[in-house]
Design an enzyme around this catalytic site. Structure first.
Site, PDB file in Angstrom:
ATOM      1  N   ASN A   1       6.817   2.923 -25.650  1.00 35.90           N
ATOM      2  CA  ASN A   1       5.940   1.757 -25.593  1.00 35.90           C
ATOM      3  C   ASN A   1       6.594   0.684 -26.457  1.00 35.90           C
ATOM      4  O   ASN A   1       6.530   0.730 -27.681  1.00 35.90           O
ATOM      5  CB  ASN A   1       4.553   2.143 -26.127  1.00 35.90           C
ATOM      6  CG  ASN A   1       3.575   0.994 -26.053  1.00 35.90           C
ATOM      7  OD1 ASN A   1       3.947  -0.140 -25.727  1.00 35.90           O
ATOM      8  ND2 ASN A   1       2.331   1.264 -26.373  1.00 35.90           N
TER       9      ASN A   1
ATOM     10  N   HIS B   1      -5.416  -1.982 -19.939  1.00 39.26           N
ATOM     11  CA  HIS B   1      -5.818  -0.648 -20.434  1.00 39.26           C
ATOM     12  C   HIS B   1      -5.998   0.337 -19.290  1.00 39.26           C
ATOM     13  O   HIS B   1      -6.728   1.325 -19.412  1.00 39.26           O
ATOM     14  CB  HIS B   1      -7.170  -0.690 -21.197  1.00 39.26           C
ATOM     15  CG  HIS B   1      -7.157  -1.429 -22.493  1.00 39.26           C
ATOM     16  ND1 HIS B   1      -8.256  -2.127 -22.962  1.00 39.26           N
ATOM     17  CD2 HIS B   1      -6.205  -1.564 -23.435  1.00 39.26           C
ATOM     18  CE1 HIS B   1      -7.972  -2.664 -24.127  1.00 39.26           C
ATOM     19  NE2 HIS B   1      -6.730  -2.341 -24.430  1.00 39.26           N
TER      20      HIS B   1
ATOM     21  N   ARG C   1     -10.060 -11.023 -30.492  1.00 42.29           N
ATOM     22  CA  ARG C   1     -10.211 -11.879 -29.308  1.00 42.29           C
ATOM     23  C   ARG C   1     -11.684 -12.167 -29.047  1.00 42.29           C
ATOM     24  O   ARG C   1     -12.528 -11.286 -29.205  1.00 42.29           O
ATOM     25  CB  ARG C   1      -9.611 -11.211 -28.066  1.00 42.29           C
ATOM     26  CG  ARG C   1      -8.129 -10.980 -28.135  1.00 42.29           C
ATOM     27  CD  ARG C   1      -7.588 -10.572 -26.750  1.00 42.29           C
ATOM     28  NE  ARG C   1      -6.235 -10.080 -26.854  1.00 42.29           N
ATOM     29  CZ  ARG C   1      -5.879  -8.806 -26.662  1.00 42.29           C
ATOM     30  NH1 ARG C   1      -6.784  -7.895 -26.325  1.00 42.29           N
ATOM     31  NH2 ARG C   1      -4.624  -8.439 -26.784  1.00 42.29           N
TER      32      ARG C   1
ATOM     33  N   ARG D   1     -14.861   0.020 -39.409  1.00 43.26           N
ATOM     34  CA  ARG D   1     -15.240   0.771 -40.615  1.00 43.26           C
ATOM     35  C   ARG D   1     -15.655  -0.175 -41.732  1.00 43.26           C
ATOM     36  O   ARG D   1     -16.655   0.031 -42.416  1.00 43.26           O
ATOM     37  CB  ARG D   1     -14.057   1.625 -41.119  1.00 43.26           C
ATOM     38  CG  ARG D   1     -13.802   2.841 -40.303  1.00 43.26           C
ATOM     39  CD  ARG D   1     -12.451   3.398 -40.584  1.00 43.26           C
ATOM     40  NE  ARG D   1     -11.417   2.539 -39.993  1.00 43.26           N
ATOM     41  CZ  ARG D   1     -10.195   2.947 -39.684  1.00 43.26           C
ATOM     42  NH1 ARG D   1      -9.838   4.175 -39.941  1.00 43.26           N
ATOM     43  NH2 ARG D   1      -9.325   2.132 -39.128  1.00 43.26           N
TER      44      ARG D   1
END
Ligand code: AMP
Length: 403
Positions: free
Chosen positions: A10, A183, A244, A287
């Protein structure tokens, strides 16, 4: 084909992520990441999973992707997994944009490279970086089959009604403007794994997949085929993401340019890099946002509410698109780990057959699992995504077919 290993690459603009898998049992032999390629100090992190032992990390100058892949090859060779081994069957490359042309994984040749190049205007950041990885890997092992697995491919089954924007089709076609979605490797993997979790064939289930990572997207999958997805021409459309904005009135852009005096590049950076959760409250990590909410932070609470509100709207929209829904599957960093997001996203949707069981939802784990009560009409599932395994599986299947 004699080998059983697949190297998954990737390649980003300044990074190279990799995993080496053994397809006999889908086990991971090694994984790693080269970051800050081309900068003064690059970082290489290599985890020898098969050999055991700790990750090896080094700060070393790595000038370009060619040097990065050679450094990776050296690390693999130290573990007896060299890229010159006959056990290596193929290299699978993640390619972000395959346009309308690539509907499935494709063995890379010069014509395929030329087509990925032609798509650069619609993926100016990603496709050039992916191509660099492809060229580098081909130079290193010109004899080895290399496969491109496209982030957009799973979404090419969308009907025109979902894929087209309501603009003059002549203008849209001239500039290749349509909703491509991204995705896709994750949506494909998770929708299939969700069917498996329900004990059914993918053809027999309708699933809403919510891929909630730093980037986030939803998809409506009918019988294993994508019929709608939330990202569009670029990954900017749809859900609220880490940085975004997701959906907005496009006129905000005219307003920022005309009234706010911002340039197109400034607006691009604002909406892609300085919006979403980060823009709203200064943090893009869920988180940290939860921690701040627990301390009574109002900006963090509002960011969370806006995030969840958008998510809920997409669940409702895709419920309507599908008509009947067997499962809503949460995946990626936020979807897999943030129980409060899952709980809030389906809160109040009992009328649609959706609910989470608080006890089940609170349990952490890395296996696919159902977090709705047994009585719920629609299963709410947590299904960890595995894009590397999906790329390796698709690569290996294609190479096996061709030899
Ligand atoms: P990804 O892009 O899939 O790697 O997801 C990254 C994002 O997942 C981070 O920015 C966090 O917002 C989120 N995340 C990761 N771990 C957790 C966690 N334990 N709880 C909540 N959110 C998490």
């Amino acid at each position: 084909m004699t080998g059983t290993r697949v190297l998954v690459l990737n390649s980003g603009s300044s990074s190279l992520k990799y995993q080496l898998l053994d397809m006999r049992d889908s086990s991971r032999l090694a994984a790693g990441l080269v970051e800050r390629i081309g900068e003064q100090t690059s970082r290489l992190k290599h985890t020898p999973l098969a050999a055991g032992g700790d990750a090896r990390e080094a700060d070393v100058p790595i000038a370009d992707h060619d040097a990065a892949l050679k450094a990776v090859a050296q690390e693999l060779a130290r573990d007896g997994l060299g890229l010159d081994s006959p056990d290596l069957a193929a290299i699978g490359h993640r390619v972000v944009h395959g346009g309308m042309f690539f509907t499935e994984p494709t063995v890379i040749d010069d014509a395929v490279i030329a087509e990925i190049e032609r798509l650069i205007p619609v993926a100016p950041l990603h496709n050039p970086a992916n191509l660099t990885g492809i060229r580098t890997a081909r130079a290193l092992r010109p004899d080895l089959p290399q496969v491109a697995v496209f982030d957009t491919a799973f979404h090419t089954t969308m009907p025109e009604s979902a894929a087209r924007y309501a603009i003059d089709p002549r203008i849209a076609d001239r500039h290749r403007i349509r909703r491509y979605g991204f995705h896709g490797t994750s949506h494909a993997y998770v929708s299939r794994a969700t069917a498996e979790l329900l004990g059914k064939a993918p053809e027999d289930v309708n699933v809403i997949v919510l891929h909630l990572g730093n980037g986030a997207s939803a998809s409506a999958v009918r019988g294993g085929r994508c019929v709608d997805t939330s990202m569009g021409l670029t990954p900017l459309e749809g859900l609220v993401m880490g940085t975004r904005s997701g959906d907005m009135d496009p006129a905000v852009i005219f307003h920022l340019a005309r009234v706010g005096g911002m340039s197109m590049d400034e607006i691009d950076t604002l909406l892609n890099k300085r919006s979403g959760l980060f823009g709203l409250c200064g943090d893009n990590d869920m988180r940290e946002i939860r921690r701040r909410i627990d301390e009574g932070d109002e900006a963090a609470a509002l960011a969370f509410d806006i995030y969840v509100h958008r998510l809920k709207k997409y669940i409702g929209a895709y419920y309507a698109v599908l008509g009947t829904v067997d499962a809503v599957a949460f995946t990626a960093g936020v979807g897999e780990n943030a129980a409060p997001v899952r709980e809030a996203a389906v809160a109040g949707l009992e009328g649609l057959g959706l609910a989470v069981d608080p006890g089940r939802n609170a349990v952490r784990g890395d296996r696919p699992r159902i977090v709705s009560p047994d009585s719920a009409r629609v299963a709410v599932a947590v299904v960890p995504t595995d894009e590397e395994l999906e790329i390796a599986t698709q690569t290996y299947a294609l190479v096996g077919k061709n030899t």
